[in-house]
Design a protein around this motif. Structure first.
Motif, PDB file in Angstrom:
ATOM      1  N   ARG A 175       1.490  -5.459  -1.585  1.00 20.47           N
ATOM      2  CA  ARG A 175       0.946  -4.428  -2.363  1.00 20.47           C
ATOM      3  C   ARG A 175       1.736  -3.397  -2.123  1.00 20.47           C
ATOM      4  O   ARG A 175       2.528  -2.914  -1.303  1.00 20.47           O
ATOM      5  CB  ARG A 175      -0.474  -4.243  -2.274  1.00 20.47           C
ATOM      6  N   LEU A 176       1.466  -2.508  -3.327  1.00 21.51           N
ATOM      7  CA  LEU A 176       2.210  -1.154  -3.465  1.00 21.51           C
ATOM      8  C   LEU A 176       1.823  -0.324  -2.155  1.00 21.51           C
ATOM      9  O   LEU A 176       0.542  -0.570  -1.593  1.00 21.51           O
ATOM     10  CB  LEU A 176       1.891  -0.454  -4.551  1.00 21.51           C
ATOM     11  N   PRO A 177       2.596   0.545  -1.707  1.00 22.82           N
ATOM     12  CA  PRO A 177       2.221   1.521  -0.732  1.00 22.82           C
ATOM     13  C   PRO A 177       1.055   2.031  -1.019  1.00 22.82           C
ATOM     14  O   PRO A 177       1.024   2.518  -2.359  1.00 22.82           O
ATOM     15  CB  PRO A 177       3.547   2.661  -0.865  1.00 22.82           C
ATOM     16  N   LEU A 178       0.018   2.287   0.034  1.00 20.40           N
ATOM     17  CA  LEU A 178      -1.217   2.887  -0.332  1.00 20.40           C
ATOM     18  C   LEU A 178      -1.219   4.157  -1.166  1.00 20.40           C
ATOM     19  O   LEU A 178      -1.933   4.408  -1.810  1.00 20.40           O
ATOM     20  CB  LEU A 178      -1.896   2.817   1.022  1.00 20.40           C
ATOM     21  N   TYR A 201       9.364   0.787  -1.847  1.00 22.84           N
ATOM     22  CA  TYR A 201       8.425  -0.626  -2.349  1.00 22.84           C
ATOM     23  C   TYR A 201       9.287  -1.718  -2.620  1.00 22.84           C
ATOM     24  O   TYR A 201       9.233  -2.878  -2.242  1.00 22.84           O
ATOM     25  CB  TYR A 201       7.392  -0.342  -3.231  1.00 22.84           C
TER      26      TYR A 201
ATOM     27  N   VAL B  31      -9.747   1.477   0.531  1.00 24.29           N
ATOM     28  CA  VAL B  31      -8.520   1.236  -0.535  1.00 24.29           C
ATOM     29  C   VAL B  31      -7.758   0.147  -0.371  1.00 24.29           C
ATOM     30  O   VAL B  31      -7.389  -0.753  -1.206  1.00 24.29           O
ATOM     31  CB  VAL B  31      -7.730   2.524  -0.424  1.00 24.29           C
ATOM     32  N   LYS B  32      -7.635  -0.191   1.032  1.00 21.19           N
ATOM     33  CA  LYS B  32      -6.691  -1.565   1.341  1.00 21.19           C
ATOM     34  C   LYS B  32      -7.443  -2.757   0.691  1.00 21.19           C
ATOM     35  O   LYS B  32      -6.810  -3.479   0.308  1.00 21.19           O
ATOM     36  CB  LYS B  32      -6.510  -1.680   2.765  1.00 21.19           C
ATOM     37  N   GLN B  35      -6.868  -3.292  -2.882  1.00 21.81           N
ATOM     38  CA  GLN B  35      -5.388  -3.745  -3.154  1.00 21.81           C
ATOM     39  C   GLN B  35      -5.226  -4.860  -3.323  1.00 21.81           C
ATOM     40  O   GLN B  35      -4.552  -5.596  -3.650  1.00 21.81           O
ATOM     41  CB  GLN B  35      -4.665  -2.800  -2.231  1.00 21.81           C
ATOM     42  N   MET B  36      -6.355  -5.709  -2.289  1.00 22.18           N
ATOM     43  CA  MET B  36      -5.893  -7.071  -2.107  1.00 22.18           C
ATOM     44  C   MET B  36      -6.617  -7.891  -3.342  1.00 22.18           C
ATOM     45  O   MET B  36      -6.329  -9.284  -3.296  1.00 22.18           O
ATOM     46  CB  MET B  36      -6.597  -7.423  -0.900  1.00 22.18           C
ATOM     47  N   TYR B  42       1.521  -9.213 -11.094  1.00 26.56           N
ATOM     48  CA  TYR B  42       1.793  -8.440  -9.935  1.00 26.56           C
ATOM     49  C   TYR B  42       1.956  -6.813 -10.401  1.00 26.56           C
ATOM     50  O   TYR B  42       2.406  -6.093  -9.761  1.00 26.56           O
ATOM     51  CB  TYR B  42       3.187  -9.001  -9.456  1.00 26.56           C
ATOM     52  N   GLN B  44      -0.429  -4.544 -10.785  1.00 25.49           N
ATOM     53  CA  GLN B  44      -1.176  -3.484  -9.997  1.00 25.49           C
ATOM     54  C   GLN B  44      -1.409  -2.269 -10.823  1.00 25.49           C
ATOM     55  O   GLN B  44      -1.095  -1.168 -10.491  1.00 25.49           O
ATOM     56  CB  GLN B  44      -0.418  -3.238  -8.768  1.00 25.49           C
ATOM     57  N   ARG B  85       3.100   4.129 -13.532  1.00 22.47           N
ATOM     58  CA  ARG B  85       4.125   3.574 -12.791  1.00 22.47           C
ATOM     59  C   ARG B  85       4.966   2.856 -13.366  1.00 22.47           C
ATOM     60  O   ARG B  85       6.099   2.434 -12.779  1.00 22.47           O
ATOM     61  CB  ARG B  85       3.835   3.331 -11.275  1.00 22.47           C
TER      62      ARG B  85
END
Lengths: 250, 250
Positions: A175-178, A201, B31-32, B35-36, B42, B44, B85
């Motif tokens: 995943r993207l950097p936190l 990333y 948060v992690k 993200q999962m 892809y 995000q 982003r």
């Protein structure tokens, strides 16, 4: 760490299933789990269509860009935004609710409600040893899918969830950097910082692909995104939504 | 039943928290976990803003209709749809991505991505003994919330998630009958059947309120919905979304 977090962190999309249907109990567990998700103002603004029929799954697979794992899944769930029952509620109570149902706000509520429910369903399925894959590609031909499933006004197909017994071991994509996804107090407005995070990333992703493909592939994340976003896809969704009486108002 | 399904089935919204901040480890776990979740292609397409500052939480509580539990939560997460982003990715790769980002499809992708992530976050928090409450009411004043959090173009606040140590025991509101929410093969188009299910549900809900309030309240679900939907709320969302460059195209 506990079993919930282990299940969440262990997620990978599964695209090869053993050809075995889910049991009625499994389906019930998955749907009941979906229903326990939070819902905006108790609206519960979604319906789930479960597809078992092989030829209907095959047709959906075709409409979703020939994703054969849709056809071969043990059970295919289609999550729909649904304000149809709220229209019925208005009729039953003799109250005019149309203005409200057609606001953009209510579209957002229905999409969010359905998605929260779906993620509960996905985790419940994974927790009992099943594999899952979300299928956004049912929006490739959203109108045909809608007709196939006989969806009335105020009901729109959002995405599918293919569920079944996994027949492959798949990896997890980093995943993207936190810090790129999680900001504190305000949005990180320093674009140099955000760009540097994306470059970092890119290296992670490049080496991930390089390892996985024995050097045959090493795309950067930004490269992948830019390539994909260069051509607009699924044009006409707004027209379709409005034809189903969603988002006709501000 | 397993711990994942127990956690899912045990969900209740918590609106009273002990005044204690979350630890850094707890925030990171949440948060992690977010993200999962699965993400469309892809992408995000979301960002999470974590609010710890008491006065910012107080301001958000005010903007969300004076929900004091926003202010008193241990940590307030704001889930945002984010294609900013991807705009940066386009710049980095020198590819024109604007047409694609502004489609209605991409708005849907971002809302769905953010919501799937949020439900992972909610369950992760609940699994470590924290309580959660989704706050859709940050959309009451979506523009002010957006300004407060310094959100750039292509970033919009969708909902908040108040997280903290529960300071109350709350009940579970009964969900719609399973057969009303889950249909097989096609949507149930028999409105008599759907209406009968809603009437049955009305009785469940009436007696639920009657018991909980010692007879002071006994609204039907359809009555609650019709009352709420009689007056459109949060008007102007579409204009706001477009001002952030979302959904400008079909």
């Amino acid at each position: 760490m506990n079993d919930v977090i282990n299940t969440i962190m262990g997620h990978r999309s599964v695209r090869q299933f053993k050809e075995a249907p889910l049991s009625g109990d499994q389906v019930e567990t998955i749907v009941k789990s979906a229903q326990m998700a939070s819902t905006s103002s108790y609206l519960q603004a979604y319906t789930i269509i479960g597809i078992k029929n092989r030829s209907v799954k095959a047709k959906l697979a075709e409409l979703a860009g020939n994703q054969t794992y849709v056809e071969k899944s043990g059970h295919f769930f289609v999550f729909c935004a649904d304000l149809h029952r709220h229209q019925l509620a208005g009729q039953m109570e003799n109250v005019h609710v149309t203005e409200s149902l057609q606001t953009t706000e209510k579209f957002m509520v229905a999409v969010i409600d359905a998605s929260l429910a779906a993620q509960n369903a996905a985790l419940a399925a994974e927790s009992i040893g099943l594999g899952i894959c979300y299928i956004g590609a049912i929006r490739n031909h959203i109108e045909e899918v809608s007709t196939l499933l006989k969806l009335p006004d105020y009901v729109i197909p959002l995405f599918g969830l293919a569920v079944g017994i996994p027949a492959e071991e798949t990896g997890q994509k980093p995943r993207l950097p936190l810090e790129n996804v999680y900001h504190e107090e305000t949005y990180e407005t320093d674009e140099t910082k955000l760009t540097a995070q994306l470059s970092e990333y890119n290296e992670t992703i490049s080496s991930y692909y390089e390892k996985r493909t024995n050097g045959r592939r090493n795309d950067r994340w930004t490269e992948q995104m830019a390539r994909m976003l260069a051509v607009p896809k699924r044009i006409g969704i707004k027209t379709f939504l409005k034809s189903k009486l969603y988002m006709k108002k501000n």
